[in-house]
Motif scaffolding. Structure first.
Motif, PDB file in Angstrom:
ATOM      1  N   UNK A 136       0.832  -1.208   0.000  1.00  0.00           N
ATOM      2  CA  UNK A 136       0.000   0.000   0.000  1.00  0.00           C
ATOM      3  C   UNK A 136       0.864   1.254   0.000  1.00  0.00           C
ATOM      4  N   UNK A 137       0.326   2.299  -0.576  1.00  0.00           N
ATOM      5  CA  UNK A 137       1.053   3.570  -0.608  1.00  0.00           C
ATOM      6  C   UNK A 137       0.351   4.641   0.213  1.00  0.00           C
ATOM      7  N   UNK A 138      -0.734   4.242   0.906  1.00  0.00           N
ATOM      8  CA  UNK A 138      -1.472   5.185   1.744  1.00  0.00           C
ATOM      9  C   UNK A 138      -2.236   4.402   2.817  1.00  0.00           C
ATOM     10  N   UNK A 139      -3.008   5.110   3.604  1.00  0.00           N
ATOM     11  CA  UNK A 139      -3.737   4.508   4.718  1.00  0.00           C
ATOM     12  C   UNK A 139      -4.755   3.465   4.241  1.00  0.00           C
ATOM     13  N   UNK A 140      -4.884   2.371   5.013  1.00  0.00           N
ATOM     14  CA  UNK A 140      -5.889   1.336   4.773  1.00  0.00           C
ATOM     15  C   UNK A 140      -6.959   1.453   5.858  1.00  0.00           C
ATOM     16  N   UNK A 141      -8.209   1.326   5.447  1.00  0.00           N
ATOM     17  CA  UNK A 141      -9.325   1.385   6.393  1.00  0.00           C
ATOM     18  C   UNK A 141      -9.974   0.001   6.499  1.00  0.00           C
ATOM     19  N   UNK A 142     -10.146  -0.494   7.738  1.00  0.00           N
ATOM     20  CA  UNK A 142     -10.894  -1.724   7.978  1.00  0.00           C
ATOM     21  C   UNK A 142     -12.239  -1.336   8.576  1.00  0.00           C
ATOM     22  N   UNK A 143     -13.307  -1.637   7.868  1.00  0.00           N
ATOM     23  CA  UNK A 143     -14.652  -1.360   8.366  1.00  0.00           C
ATOM     24  C   UNK A 143     -15.149  -2.555   9.168  1.00  0.00           C
ATOM     25  N   UNK A 144     -15.616  -2.283  10.374  1.00  0.00           N
ATOM     26  CA  UNK A 144     -16.256  -3.298  11.216  1.00  0.00           C
ATOM     27  C   UNK A 144     -17.727  -2.916  11.326  1.00  0.00           C
ATOM     28  N   UNK A 145     -18.647  -3.781  10.856  1.00  0.00           N
ATOM     29  CA  UNK A 145     -20.063  -3.396  10.827  1.00  0.00           C
ATOM     30  C   UNK A 145     -20.799  -3.649  12.136  1.00  0.00           C
ATOM     31  N   UNK A 146     -20.081  -3.464  13.239  1.00  0.00           N
ATOM     32  CA  UNK A 146     -20.632  -3.671  14.581  1.00  0.00           C
ATOM     33  C   UNK A 146     -20.143  -2.555  15.491  1.00  0.00           C
ATOM     34  N   UNK A 147     -20.795  -2.380  16.645  1.00  0.00           N
ATOM     35  CA  UNK A 147     -20.327  -1.354  17.584  1.00  0.00           C
ATOM     36  C   UNK A 147     -18.942  -1.676  18.144  1.00  0.00           C
ATOM     37  N   UNK A 148     -18.294  -0.666  18.676  1.00  0.00           N
ATOM     38  CA  UNK A 148     -16.987  -0.853  19.312  1.00  0.00           C
ATOM     39  C   UNK A 148     -17.118  -1.787  20.509  1.00  0.00           C
ATOM     40  N   UNK A 149     -16.075  -2.596  20.715  1.00  0.00           N
ATOM     41  CA  UNK A 149     -16.042  -3.480  21.875  1.00  0.00           C
ATOM     42  C   UNK A 149     -16.455  -4.904  21.601  1.00  0.00           C
ATOM     43  N   UNK A 150     -17.082  -5.168  20.439  1.00  0.00           N
ATOM     44  CA  UNK A 150     -17.493  -6.519  20.088  1.00  0.00           C
ATOM     45  C   UNK A 150     -16.327  -7.346  19.579  1.00  0.00           C
ATOM     46  N   UNK A 151     -16.619  -8.617  19.266  1.00  0.00           N
ATOM     47  CA  UNK A 151     -15.570  -9.538  18.821  1.00  0.00           C
ATOM     48  C   UNK A 151     -14.845  -9.028  17.585  1.00  0.00           C
ATOM     49  N   UNK A 152     -15.610  -8.634  16.555  1.00  0.00           N
ATOM     50  CA  UNK A 152     -14.986  -8.162  15.314  1.00  0.00           C
ATOM     51  C   UNK A 152     -14.169  -6.907  15.548  1.00  0.00           C
ATOM     52  N   UNK A 153     -14.665  -6.029  16.415  1.00  0.00           N
ATOM     53  CA  UNK A 153     -13.957  -4.779  16.708  1.00  0.00           C
ATOM     54  C   UNK A 153     -12.628  -5.053  17.410  1.00  0.00           C
ATOM     55  N   UNK A 154     -12.662  -5.931  18.416  1.00  0.00           N
ATOM     56  CA  UNK A 154     -11.425  -6.260  19.154  1.00  0.00           C
ATOM     57  C   UNK A 154     -10.399  -6.882  18.214  1.00  0.00           C
ATOM     58  N   UNK A 155     -10.853  -7.849  17.410  1.00  0.00           N
ATOM     59  CA  UNK A 155      -9.947  -8.506  16.470  1.00  0.00           C
ATOM     60  C   UNK A 155      -9.453  -7.522  15.420  1.00  0.00           C
ATOM     61  N   UNK A 156     -10.345  -6.661  14.929  1.00  0.00           N
ATOM     62  CA  UNK A 156      -9.964  -5.694  13.919  1.00  0.00           C
ATOM     63  C   UNK A 156      -8.859  -4.771  14.390  1.00  0.00           C
ATOM     64  N   UNK A 157      -8.928  -4.364  15.643  1.00  0.00           N
ATOM     65  CA  UNK A 157      -7.908  -3.453  16.169  1.00  0.00           C
ATOM     66  C   UNK A 157      -6.576  -4.173  16.394  1.00  0.00           C
TER      67      UNK A 157
END
Length: 338
Positions: free
Chosen positions: A45-66
Motif C-alpha cells: 500500500x502507498x497510503x492509509x488502509x481502512x478496515x470497516x467493522x459493521x458492529x459497535x466498538x467493543x465486540x468480537x470483530x472490533x477487538x480482532x480488527x484493532x
C-alpha cells in the motif's frame, strides 16, 4: 476551384492501417494490464488502509480488527485504522465496503454469517455477498452450548434425554435469525428434540439472562461465553469445533456425536470484488504471517479463537457450502429477519 477527391482504393489501405494500428494499441493496452496489476501490488500500500467493522466498538470483530490493524500497519508500513459502521445486522458496513473502489484500501472484517445466512433471512439488501471477495479468516471461535447451573445435565446426551421427558420444553435464548439460532435449531433436530426459542436483540442479553437463571440454555461463540463458564455462572456441555478446542478443555465436541456438525463465528477479512488478485495475495500472505506469530496466536487463544487456516479459494468454496446449508435450515423452519 475544383474540389479534390480521394481515390477510394487509396483510402482503403489507409483505413486498414489505422484499424490495425488501433487493434495493436488495444492489444498492447490489454497486455499491459497484468504488468500494471503487478506494479500496483508491488507498490501497495502507498497510503492509509481502512478496515470497516459493521458492529459497535467493543465486540468480537472490533477487538480482532484493532489487533489486526496494529499488526498490519507495522508489516505494511502504512497506517491501518478501524472504522465502525454498525446497523442493519452488519449489512450497512458490508454494503459500504462492497461499493468501495476495488483497490485494497477499504477492507471489511465481520462474522461471516452475515454473508452466509444473510441472503436467506434478509434477501432485500443493497449489495450481494458476491460483491465482496475473501482474503482470510484470521479467527474462528466455535459455538459453546451452555445451560444454567441448576439444569440437571452434564452433556449433550443428557440434555436430549431431559428435553424428551420434560413436561416443559427447554428454553433457548438467542438473537433471532442469527447463526446461533440456526445452529441451535439444527442441533436439537439432529438429537431428536425441540427448543423453545426465546428471541433477544443481542447475544449478550441472552447470556445475562442465562447466568441469572431466567432461561435454560443458549449457544454463542467461545469468545462470548467462556468467561461465564470459567466464572461458574453457566455450564458448558458441548462445543461445535471439528476437534477438541484448546480454549475449552474437557468439553466434548458435538461432532463426536453428530459427524460433521461444525458451527461457530468465523471472523473474515474481505475486500470489494474485482480487487487485483496480486493485492489480495499480498494481504493474505501478510495475515498468515501475523497469525503465525506466537504473541498473536496467544491473543487469539485468550479470546477463545484460533486461525482457520483456509486460503482465499477455500474460503470462497466454504461460503458457497455454508450458504446452501443454512439456506435449507431457514427454509425448513420458516425463519425470517424482523
Amino acid at each position: 476551384m475544383k474540389a479534390q477527391t480521394q481515390n477510394p482504393s487509396s483510402a482503403r489501405p489507409l483505413a486498414r492501417r489505422a484499424l490495425l494500428g488501433m487493434a495493436a494499441a488495444a492489444m498492447l493496452a490489454g497486455a499491459s494490464w497484468p504488468a500494471l496489476a503487478a506494479e500496483d501490488a508491488a507498490s501497495y500500500p502507498s497510503k492509509m488502509i481502512r478496515i470497516t467493522v459493521p458492529n459497535p466498538a467493543g465486540g468480537t470483530s472490533d477487538v480482532l480488527g484493532r489487533l489486526l490493524a496494529k499488526e498490519l500497519g507495522e508489516m505494511l508500513k502504512q497506517p491501518v485504522i478501524v472504522e465502525n459502521k454498525a446497523g442493519g445486522n452488519g449489512n450497512i458496513g458490508a454494503a459500504y465496503v462492497a461499493k468501495s473502489a476495488p483497490d485494497g484500501y477499504n477492507l471489511l472484517l465481520l462474522d461471516m454469517s452475515v454473508l452466509t445466512i444473510g441472503p436467506s433471512v434478509q434477501p432485500q439488501t443493497t449489495y450481494s455477498p458476491k460483491d465482496l471477495t475473501p482474503i482470510a479468516i484470521p479467527a474462528y471461535s466455535p459455538h459453546l452450548l451452555v445451560v444454567k447451573n441448576d439444569l440437571p445435565v452434564k452433556n449433550l446426551d443428557e440434555l436430549a434425554a431431559y428435553a424428551k421427558k420434560s413436561a416443559k420444553p427447554i428454553s433457548f435464548g438467542t438473537p433471532l435469525a442469527s447463526i446461533s439460532q440456526l445452529a441451535g435449531i439444527l442441533l436439537a433436530q439432529d438429537k431428536g428434540f425441540e427448543f423453545n426459542v426465546i428471541g433477544y436483540k443481542g447475544g449478550a442479553q441472552a447470556l445475562a439472562d442465562l447466568a441469572g437463571g431466567q432461561i435454560d440454555s443458549a449457544m454463542a461463540s467461545v469468545i462470548a461465553t467462556n468467561q461465564l463458564v470459567k466464572g461458574g455462572k453457566v455450564k458448558a456441555i458441548a462445543v461445535t469445533s471439528a476437534k477438541p478446542f484448546a480454549a475449552t478443555p474437557g468439553v466434548a465436541t458435538v461432532a463426536s456425536q453428530i459427524p460433521g456438525f461444525v458451527t461457530g463465528s468465523w471472523q473474515g477479512l474481505l475486500a470489494p470484488a474485482n480487487t487485483p488478485p496480486a493485492i489480495l495475495d499480498k494481504l493474505q500472505d501478510t495475515i498468515n504471517k501475523i497469525v503465525a506469530r506466537p504473541e498473536f496466536a496467544k491473543h487469539l487463544e485468550e479470546l477463545g479463537s484460533e486461525p482457520s487456516g483456509m486460503n482465499r479459494q477455500q474460503i470462497a468454496e466454504w461460503m458457497k457450502t455454508e450458504t446452501t446449508r443454512w439456506g435449507k435450515v431457514v427454509k425448513d423452519n420458516n425463519i425470517k429477519a424482523e
